[in-house]
Write a protein that holds these residues in place. Structure first.
Motif, PDB file in Angstrom:
ATOM      1  N   PRO A  95       0.824  -1.217   0.000  1.00  0.00           N
ATOM      2  CA  PRO A  95       0.000   0.000   0.000  1.00  0.00           C
ATOM      3  C   PRO A  95       0.855   1.261   0.000  1.00  0.00           C
ATOM      4  O   PRO A  95       1.942   1.284   0.568  1.00  0.00           O
ATOM      5  CB  PRO A  95      -0.807  -0.121   1.296  1.00  0.00           C
ATOM      6  N   LYS A  96       0.368   2.288  -0.630  1.00  0.00           N
ATOM      7  CA  LYS A  96       1.131   3.524  -0.778  1.00  0.00           C
ATOM      8  C   LYS A  96       1.436   4.196   0.561  1.00  0.00           C
ATOM      9  O   LYS A  96       2.388   4.957   0.679  1.00  0.00           O
ATOM     10  CB  LYS A  96       0.374   4.505  -1.683  1.00  0.00           C
ATOM     11  N   ASP A  97       0.610   3.912   1.583  1.00  0.00           N
ATOM     12  CA  ASP A  97       0.863   4.540   2.874  1.00  0.00           C
ATOM     13  C   ASP A  97       1.912   3.795   3.700  1.00  0.00           C
ATOM     14  O   ASP A  97       2.237   4.201   4.813  1.00  0.00           O
ATOM     15  CB  ASP A  97      -0.436   4.657   3.672  1.00  0.00           C
ATOM     16  N   LYS A  98       2.445   2.701   3.158  1.00  0.00           N
ATOM     17  CA  LYS A  98       3.511   1.959   3.817  1.00  0.00           C
ATOM     18  C   LYS A  98       4.842   2.277   3.140  1.00  0.00           C
ATOM     19  O   LYS A  98       4.932   2.283   1.904  1.00  0.00           O
ATOM     20  CB  LYS A  98       3.257   0.450   3.736  1.00  0.00           C
ATOM     21  N   LEU A  99       5.858   2.540   3.934  1.00  0.00           N
ATOM     22  CA  LEU A  99       7.167   2.829   3.373  1.00  0.00           C
ATOM     23  C   LEU A  99       7.803   1.579   2.771  1.00  0.00           C
ATOM     24  O   LEU A  99       7.661   0.477   3.307  1.00  0.00           O
ATOM     25  CB  LEU A  99       8.105   3.375   4.455  1.00  0.00           C
ATOM     26  N   LEU A 100       8.496   1.769   1.680  1.00  0.00           N
ATOM     27  CA  LEU A 100       9.315   0.712   1.099  1.00  0.00           C
ATOM     28  C   LEU A 100      10.763   1.190   1.154  1.00  0.00           C
ATOM     29  O   LEU A 100      11.136   2.148   0.477  1.00  0.00           O
ATOM     30  CB  LEU A 100       8.906   0.410  -0.344  1.00  0.00           C
ATOM     31  N   ILE A 101      11.546   0.527   1.992  1.00  0.00           N
ATOM     32  CA  ILE A 101      12.971   0.806   2.093  1.00  0.00           C
ATOM     33  C   ILE A 101      13.708  -0.305   1.366  1.00  0.00           C
ATOM     34  O   ILE A 101      13.546  -1.484   1.699  1.00  0.00           O
ATOM     35  CB  ILE A 101      13.428   0.885   3.557  1.00  0.00           C
ATOM     36  N   ALA A 102      14.480   0.065   0.362  1.00  0.00           N
ATOM     37  CA  ALA A 102      15.146  -0.920  -0.480  1.00  0.00           C
ATOM     38  C   ALA A 102      16.632  -0.974  -0.184  1.00  0.00           C
ATOM     39  O   ALA A 102      17.292   0.066  -0.083  1.00  0.00           O
ATOM     40  CB  ALA A 102      14.924  -0.586  -1.957  1.00  0.00           C
ATOM     41  N   GLY A 103      17.169  -2.175  -0.066  1.00  0.00           N
ATOM     42  CA  GLY A 103      18.601  -2.329   0.078  1.00  0.00           C
ATOM     43  C   GLY A 103      19.299  -2.051  -1.242  1.00  0.00           C
ATOM     44  O   GLY A 103      19.009  -2.695  -2.249  1.00  0.00           O
ATOM     45  N   SER A 104      20.220  -1.088  -1.244  1.00  0.00           N
ATOM     46  CA  SER A 104      20.898  -0.713  -2.486  1.00  0.00           C
ATOM     47  C   SER A 104      22.409  -0.802  -2.377  1.00  0.00           C
ATOM     48  O   SER A 104      23.119  -0.381  -3.288  1.00  0.00           O
ATOM     49  CB  SER A 104      20.503   0.710  -2.905  1.00  0.00           C
ATOM     50  N   GLY A 105      22.923  -1.339  -1.293  1.00  0.00           N
ATOM     51  CA  GLY A 105      24.358  -1.366  -1.083  1.00  0.00           C
ATOM     52  C   GLY A 105      25.079  -2.296  -2.039  1.00  0.00           C
ATOM     53  O   GLY A 105      24.619  -3.405  -2.325  1.00  0.00           O
ATOM     54  N   CYS A 106      26.213  -1.838  -2.549  1.00  0.00           N
ATOM     55  CA  CYS A 106      27.133  -2.622  -3.364  1.00  0.00           C
ATOM     56  C   CYS A 106      28.538  -2.384  -2.815  1.00  0.00           C
ATOM     57  O   CYS A 106      28.730  -1.568  -1.917  1.00  0.00           O
ATOM     58  CB  CYS A 106      27.050  -2.212  -4.834  1.00  0.00           C
ATOM     59  N   GLU A 107      29.513  -3.036  -3.358  1.00  0.00           N
ATOM     60  CA  GLU A 107      30.865  -2.877  -2.841  1.00  0.00           C
ATOM     61  C   GLU A 107      31.497  -1.550  -3.240  1.00  0.00           C
ATOM     62  O   GLU A 107      32.195  -0.935  -2.448  1.00  0.00           O
ATOM     63  CB  GLU A 107      31.746  -4.053  -3.274  1.00  0.00           C
ATOM     64  N   SER A 108      31.294  -1.101  -4.458  1.00  0.00           N
ATOM     65  CA  SER A 108      31.893   0.167  -4.862  1.00  0.00           C
ATOM     66  C   SER A 108      30.906   1.304  -4.663  1.00  0.00           C
ATOM     67  O   SER A 108      29.687   1.116  -4.677  1.00  0.00           O
ATOM     68  CB  SER A 108      32.333   0.123  -6.326  1.00  0.00           C
ATOM     69  N   THR A 109      31.448   2.498  -4.490  1.00  0.00           N
ATOM     70  CA  THR A 109      30.597   3.679  -4.337  1.00  0.00           C
ATOM     71  C   THR A 109      29.805   3.930  -5.611  1.00  0.00           C
ATOM     72  O   THR A 109      28.605   4.220  -5.554  1.00  0.00           O
ATOM     73  CB  THR A 109      31.465   4.900  -3.986  1.00  0.00           C
ATOM     74  N   GLN A 110      30.453   3.820  -6.773  1.00  0.00           N
ATOM     75  CA  GLN A 110      29.754   4.082  -8.025  1.00  0.00           C
ATOM     76  C   GLN A 110      28.599   3.114  -8.231  1.00  0.00           C
ATOM     77  O   GLN A 110      27.487   3.521  -8.590  1.00  0.00           O
ATOM     78  CB  GLN A 110      30.713   3.998  -9.213  1.00  0.00           C
ATOM     79  N   ALA A 111      28.837   1.819  -7.979  1.00  0.00           N
ATOM     80  CA  ALA A 111      27.765   0.837  -8.143  1.00  0.00           C
ATOM     81  C   ALA A 111      26.626   1.092  -7.164  1.00  0.00           C
ATOM     82  O   ALA A 111      25.451   0.920  -7.499  1.00  0.00           O
ATOM     83  CB  ALA A 111      28.311  -0.572  -7.960  1.00  0.00           C
ATOM     84  N   THR A 112      26.970   1.519  -5.953  1.00  0.00           N
ATOM     85  CA  THR A 112      25.941   1.809  -4.957  1.00  0.00           C
ATOM     86  C   THR A 112      25.092   3.003  -5.379  1.00  0.00           C
ATOM     87  O   THR A 112      23.864   2.989  -5.229  1.00  0.00           O
ATOM     88  CB  THR A 112      26.574   2.061  -3.580  1.00  0.00           C
ATOM     89  N   VAL A 113      25.733   4.031  -5.903  1.00  0.00           N
ATOM     90  CA  VAL A 113      24.982   5.190  -6.393  1.00  0.00           C
ATOM     91  C   VAL A 113      24.044   4.774  -7.525  1.00  0.00           C
ATOM     92  O   VAL A 113      22.858   5.138  -7.538  1.00  0.00           O
ATOM     93  CB  VAL A 113      25.943   6.303  -6.866  1.00  0.00           C
ATOM     94  N   GLU A 114      24.547   4.000  -8.462  1.00  0.00           N
ATOM     95  CA  GLU A 114      23.716   3.574  -9.587  1.00  0.00           C
ATOM     96  C   GLU A 114      22.534   2.730  -9.117  1.00  0.00           C
ATOM     97  O   GLU A 114      21.398   2.920  -9.572  1.00  0.00           O
ATOM     98  CB  GLU A 114      24.571   2.811 -10.591  1.00  0.00           C
ATOM     99  N   MET A 115      22.807   1.806  -8.185  1.00  0.00           N
ATOM    100  CA  MET A 115      21.722   0.971  -7.673  1.00  0.00           C
ATOM    101  C   MET A 115      20.722   1.801  -6.880  1.00  0.00           C
ATOM    102  O   MET A 115      19.510   1.588  -6.954  1.00  0.00           O
ATOM    103  CB  MET A 115      22.300  -0.151  -6.801  1.00  0.00           C
ATOM    104  N   THR A 116      21.212   2.769  -6.138  1.00  0.00           N
ATOM    105  CA  THR A 116      20.335   3.638  -5.351  1.00  0.00           C
ATOM    106  C   THR A 116      19.393   4.428  -6.252  1.00  0.00           C
ATOM    107  O   THR A 116      18.180   4.495  -6.006  1.00  0.00           O
ATOM    108  CB  THR A 116      21.187   4.593  -4.492  1.00  0.00           C
TER     109      THR A 116
END
Length: 321
Positions: A95-116
């Motif tokens: 439901p839209k009133d529930k937050l969705l927090i997604a794990g976006s961590g990767c090993e490199s900073t660039q990959a983490t930014v892209e995944m985020t």
């Protein structure tokens, strides 16, 4: 990977959205979240139908939201496209009133930014970023501050820090957390280390910031509330969602004696589905409680009959089975 196009689009197009996001300072993440498991078929394919079924059942409890693609979601075993598709499908079911927090961590900073950025595009309200750890000997406070600052600078949605030393062998230092809490797009931390003294110290040292602390396990949820945490991301909530939410209510209303009794009954089953038997144990328990647990992806293996019996005893001895 989204490559150069993502980096170019972030430099050109994210500044306005990010400033709007930062202006009102931020998303209130207080509450209880189940870190949702990723269902697999017998042939180790992601079962999106079972994911939707589990989310629909979990949606009957008063959770603040859901964490998708955290450690419990076996994210290291999924491809980048699978990680994004899981979050996209989850957003459609939540439901839209529930937050969705997604794990976006990767090993490199660039990959983490892209995944985020990609997680934001498929509907995440915030991201949870685990500490990079492969070169843990060089992951000083300065390196981690640089990593998270770059991710938060370029993320169009709020960032939650994620420290899980049992998996990474790396505990996010308090001084780094305090520094990062001052960033306008870093809104909190999930601390799974179990050190309540550290949790209390983080709460104390970030009290002047708009920064929230979530316990990473129900095993120390009561103690975390007592020192100022505002909620928890708790694997056991995948099977005992009502009870974990009840513990939250008891703490928030100051019913500490009842909270203590309930906390005691949750410690052994929680340990069983986290440290003792891990995700295979949690998924087996989900099968018992009317959800779809199913298999894990290799190299995680299903429980032996002896382990399964020990797992059952940890729940039945505390009155849950």
């Amino acid at each position: 990977m989204l490559g150069r196009q993502i980096w170019a689009s972030m430099r050109q197009g994210l500044s306005r959205g990010l400033s709007r996001n930062m202006k009102g300072k931020k998303v209130d993440i207080a509450g209880i979240y189940p870190p949702v498991t990723t269902p697999f078929t017998a042939t180790a394919e992601v079962d999106y139908g079972k994911l939707e079924e589990n989310l629909n059942k979990l949606g009957t409890f008063p959770f603040r939201g859901f964490v998708i693609q955290g450690s419990t979601g076996e994210f290291p075993f999924l491809t980048s496209s699978e990680r994004l598709e899981v979050v996209s499908r989850a957003r459609q079911a939540i439901p839209k009133d529930k937050l969705l927090i997604a794990g976006s961590g990767c090993e490199s900073t660039q990959a983490t930014v892209e995944m985020t950025v990609s997680m934001a595009q498929v509907g995440a309200d915030a991201v949870m970023v685990v500490t990079p750890c492969y070169y843990r000997g060089r992951m000083s406070s300065a390196a981690l501050i640089h990593h998270y600052t770059k991710v938060a600078d370029l993320s169009p949605i709020p960032v939650v820090l994620y420290s899980v030393p049992a998996n990474t062998g790396l505990d996010l230092p308090v001084d780094a957390v305090v520094t990062l809490s001052q960033h306008p797009n870093i809104i909190g931390i999930k601390d799974s280390g179990g050190d309540v003294t550290k949790i209390g110290l983080i709460v104390h040292k970030t009290s002047k910031q708009d920064f929230q602390v979530l316990a990473g396990s129900v095993g120390f949820l009561l103690a975390s509330y007592a020192v100022g945490a505002v909620g928890g991301i708790c694997g056991l909530a995948n099977v005992l969602g009502a009870q974990v939410c009840q513990l939250e209510r008891l703490c928030l209303t100051g019913q500490w004696e009842a909270a203590q009794m309930l906390q005691h009954r949750l410690i052994e089953p929680n340990t069983a589905v986290t440290r003792r038997f891990g995700i295979p144990g949690l998924k087996k328990t989900m099968d018992w409680f009317g959800y779809y647990g199913g298999p894990c992806r290799a190299p995680l293996q299903e429980l032996s009959p002896t382990e399964e019996e020990a797992l059952r005893l940890d729940f039945s001895n505390n009155g849950w089975l």
